[in-house]
Scaffold this motif. Structure first.
Motif, PDB file in Angstrom:
ATOM      1  N   UNK A 183     -23.209 -58.539  20.722  1.00  0.00           N
ATOM      2  CA  UNK A 183     -23.276 -57.140  20.298  1.00  0.00           C
ATOM      3  C   UNK A 183     -21.900 -56.481  20.356  1.00  0.00           C
ATOM      4  N   UNK A 184     -21.106 -56.845  21.358  1.00  0.00           N
ATOM      5  CA  UNK A 184     -19.747 -56.300  21.447  1.00  0.00           C
ATOM      6  C   UNK A 184     -18.915 -56.718  20.236  1.00  0.00           C
ATOM      7  N   UNK A 185     -19.103 -57.960  19.785  1.00  0.00           N
ATOM      8  CA  UNK A 185     -18.397 -58.415  18.586  1.00  0.00           C
ATOM      9  C   UNK A 185     -18.817 -57.587  17.386  1.00  0.00           C
ATOM     10  N   UNK A 186     -20.122 -57.328  17.269  1.00  0.00           N
ATOM     11  CA  UNK A 186     -20.605 -56.529  16.146  1.00  0.00           C
ATOM     12  C   UNK A 186     -20.101 -55.094  16.229  1.00  0.00           C
ATOM     13  N   UNK A 187     -20.041 -54.553  17.463  1.00  0.00           N
ATOM     14  CA  UNK A 187     -19.528 -53.186  17.610  1.00  0.00           C
ATOM     15  C   UNK A 187     -18.043 -53.116  17.260  1.00  0.00           C
ATOM     16  N   UNK A 188     -17.309 -54.172  17.607  1.00  0.00           N
ATOM     17  CA  UNK A 188     -15.894 -54.223  17.231  1.00  0.00           C
ATOM     18  C   UNK A 188     -15.754 -54.259  15.708  1.00  0.00           C
ATOM     19  N   UNK A 189     -16.602 -55.061  15.054  1.00  0.00           N
ATOM     20  CA  UNK A 189     -16.578 -55.135  13.597  1.00  0.00           C
ATOM     21  C   UNK A 189     -16.913 -53.780  12.992  1.00  0.00           C
TER      22      UNK A 189
END
Length: 600
Positions: A244-250
């Motif tokens: 989810x952190x990766x998606x939030x970064x994206x």
């Protein structure tokens, strides 16, 4: 969000100037390959010509309206015919040019580009790939290729319509009324500096976004493949939070890009719109002064309405070009990796003894060498065991033999021939490998075994499976030989996967066999079955065994004891025990383990 506005960090693309259209077109032509590059150039020329004809057709509206308004029907019909001919020619030429897409040539070029990327992955040193995650390569070979080619002509057609069509329309209006035409032409010099100001930022943004997409792709693949382990460890939610952190970064990168781009895009659109309004204002003034017929002003209105949208959105189209350019750069970077050198003349060894001659090797960015001045001779048709603590360099030695990379010092030879003189495909045919961690493909049982020698007959495939102790469990599978094994062979147990791997190696029938402790993680029954399969595999072969359990290699012709990448001891089991040293201590330590008990 504040951190995104700072200068790119080390993992972000560096600042660079705007890539010229000529460079983009050249890279695009290179990506489709020499087979289709001439056709692509003709297609691009056709799209440019179609956009020009469309512009001149629009310019014909002004004399057409004027002639019709003053009752010059014959002249009006001539201008109408000219406009219709130009528009029809533009449509026909555009249709012909886009035939490069319609008849499948672009799809075939995409397929060939993926083939070139696959070929490059086969020939470059594997050390260059070990820092890249599978999901990142997947995003490159699939997503980047699609971004590069499949939509290229659609994007370029929009760009040409936004640039060439208004320019040619303005040139045509110059012939009708130089004042209106000149004002239209002045809009272009206003767009150029805005474009050059905006495109470098677009480029950086698309490259950062592309890197974020690759990271997200890799994280999704890693999470999916490890989901069973994560659930067993009770960490599926924790790993999902990282995903989810990766998606939030994206998301943050995308939102930031939109916010940063909003103001410049509004400025560009406003400059274009105000410029076109100024053209109309001058036209109204000329009508009031009696120097321009109202019908001509109506024609200019039509032309302005037609040109305003492509001119206003021109910068947005160039953002699509930046997506293409970023994809081209990532693909080009992979294709630019130098393969392992091939020395001339090419030679095939006549015998299969192996020699490591003063070999040293260091992984990139490693502080100390993994292999240090290692020399050893492995006679033909002998069994050599490599033993030593974890991380001492045993696997690296086998990878040097497989030529996953080359030593920085010394040489590895087979039959007296330097590996660098043996063609890669021929070298691969000389060595079979059975790893401790078996990788099977999501294909049928037969296809996974036949991978060892695709041209083998059905009888040879079945004989290899029988020798590898596979027939019993293959016959119990739902579809027998045609049963799909699932991702990484997930349908089979560890012992069954290992035996399929041995069957593959048996079918290949290479003169050199490398065994990376293939029975270490098996239960007793599976180990016995695998050991019988291994006995069939190694008969009359030059065999290298990476051993962790010393009891399995007491009968080896020679045992090489490796410590810190160097050869510490060499000899047979009895001689090494008698000599004392590292091997004797390892033997004693493993013997002591047998007497361990677990306290309740």
């Amino acid at each position: 969000m504040q951190t995104l506005a700072k200068e790119p960090r080390a993992d972000r693309p560096a600042r660079r100037g705007a890539t010229s259209f000529a460079t983009t077109f050249r890279q695009l032509a290179e990506s489709v390959g020499p087979e289709d590059a001439p056709g692509l150039r003709r297609t691009l020329a056709g799209l440019i010509a179609a956009a020009a004809l469309q512009g001149f057709g629009l310019a014909a509206i002004a004399p057409l309206f004027t002639a019709a308004a003053v009752g010059e029907i014959r002249r009006a019909l001539l201008w109408f015919a000219a406009m219709a001919a130009l528009m029809a020619a533009a449509s026909a030429l555009r249709w012909w040019a886009q035939g490069f897409d319609f008849d499948g040539r672009m799809v075939r070029a995409t397929w060939r580009l993926r083939g070139r990327l696959g070929a490059k992955l086969r020939e470059i040193p594997l050390e260059q790939l070990q820092d890249k995650r599978a999901g990142e390569l997947n995003a490159m070979v699939l997503g980047n290729v699609d971004e590069n080619l499949l939509y290229a002509l659609t994007v370029l057609n929009l760009v040409f319509t936004a640039i060439v069509t208004p320019l040619c329309a303005a040139l045509g209006i110059v012939l009708f009324d130089w004042r209106l035409g000149l004002l239209l032409l002045l809009i272009f010099p206003a767009i150029v500096p805005l474009y050059r100001w905006r495109r470098p930022a677009l480029g950086r943004g698309k490259r950062i976004l592309g890197a974020a997409h690759q990271e997200a792709s890799a994280d999704v693949l890693e999470y999916t493949q490890g989901l069973a382990i994560l659930r067993a460890a009770g960490r599926a939610g924790e790993k999902a939070e990282r995903l989810s952190q990766t998606f939030r970064k994206l998301e943050a990168i995308q939102v930031f890009g939109h916010r940063k781009g909003a103001k410049p895009n509004i400025i560009v659109a406003s400059v274009v719109e105000l410029g076109l309004v100024a053209v109309l204002g001058v036209g109204v003034w000329l009508v009031v002064q009696g120097e321009l017929h109202p019908a001509a002003l109506g024609a200019v209105f039509v032309i302005v309405v037609r040109l305003s949208e492509p001119l206003s959105t021109f910068i947005l189209y160039t953002a699509m070009l930046e997506v293409m350019e970023a994809a081209l750069e990532r693909i080009g970077a992979l294709l630019a990796i130098r393969p392992l050198s091939q020395r001339a003349p090419e030679v095939m060894p006549r015998t299969h003894d192996i020699r490591f001659d003063d070999v040293s090797f260091s992984y990139a960015q490693a502080e100390v060498p993994t292999i240090r001045a290692f020399s050893a001779v492995l006679p033909e048709r002998s069994l050599t065991a490599l033993v030593g603590p974890s991380g001492c360099g045993k696997t690296t030695l086998t990878r040097l033999l497989l030529r996953h990379f080359d030593p920085q010092q010394g040489a590895v030879t087979i039959g007296g021939v330097d590996l660098r003189q043996i063609p890669a495909e021929r070298l691969n045919s000389l060595v079979s490998v059975v790893f401790q961690d078996v990788y099977l493909f999501n294909d049928t049982v037969e296809a996974n075994i036949r991978m060892g020698r695709p041209e083998a007959t059905e009888a040879e495939v079945r004989a290899a499976a029988q020798a590898a102790q596979c027939l019993g469990f293959i016959e119990r599978l739902p579809q027998g030989w045609q049963t799909p094994l699932g991702e990484i062979g997930g349908r089979l147990s560890g012992g069954e996967r290992q035996r399929i791997s041995i069957a593959r190696a048996l079918l290949k029938d290479a003169p050199i066999v490398v065994l990376d402790e293939p029975t270490a993680a098996l239960d007793t029954e599976s180990e016995l079955a695998v050991q019988r399969a291994l006995d069939a595999l190694v008969a009359r072969k030059t065999v290298i065994v990476i051993a962790h359990r010393l009891s399995t290699i007491v009968g080896a012709d020679q045992i090489l004891v490796i410590e810190d990448g160097a050869l510490a001891q060499a000899g047979r089991h009895e001689a090494l025990l008698a000599a004392g040293g590292r091997y004797a201590r390892m033997w004693a330590a493993q013997g002591a383990v047998k007497h361990w008990t677990v306290a309740r």
